[in-house]
Design a protein around this motif. Structure first.
Motif: not given
Length: 50
Positions: A3, A21, A24-25, A27, A39-41, A44
């Motif tokens: 990530v 995409k 909403r994520r 890759y 994975r971008q973001g 959590r």
């Protein structure tokens, strides 16, 4: 799968890298080199049930 906060130049690692995409994520995937999966973001944190 790593990530990262931003792809930047990582999407140009090899010619077969693709930005996808989903839900909403974003890759980054590569069929020839599966170790390049990203994975971008931000990650959590799990909530404690106490």
């Amino acid at each position: 799968m790593r990530v990262v906060s931003s792809f930047g130049n990582q999407k140009y690692r090899s010619r077969d890298c693709q930005v996808v995409k989903r839900h909403r994520r974003m890759y980054l995937r590569s069929k020839l080199r599966p170790r390049f999966k990203l994975r971008q973001g931000r990650a959590r944190m799990k909530k404690n049930k106490s």
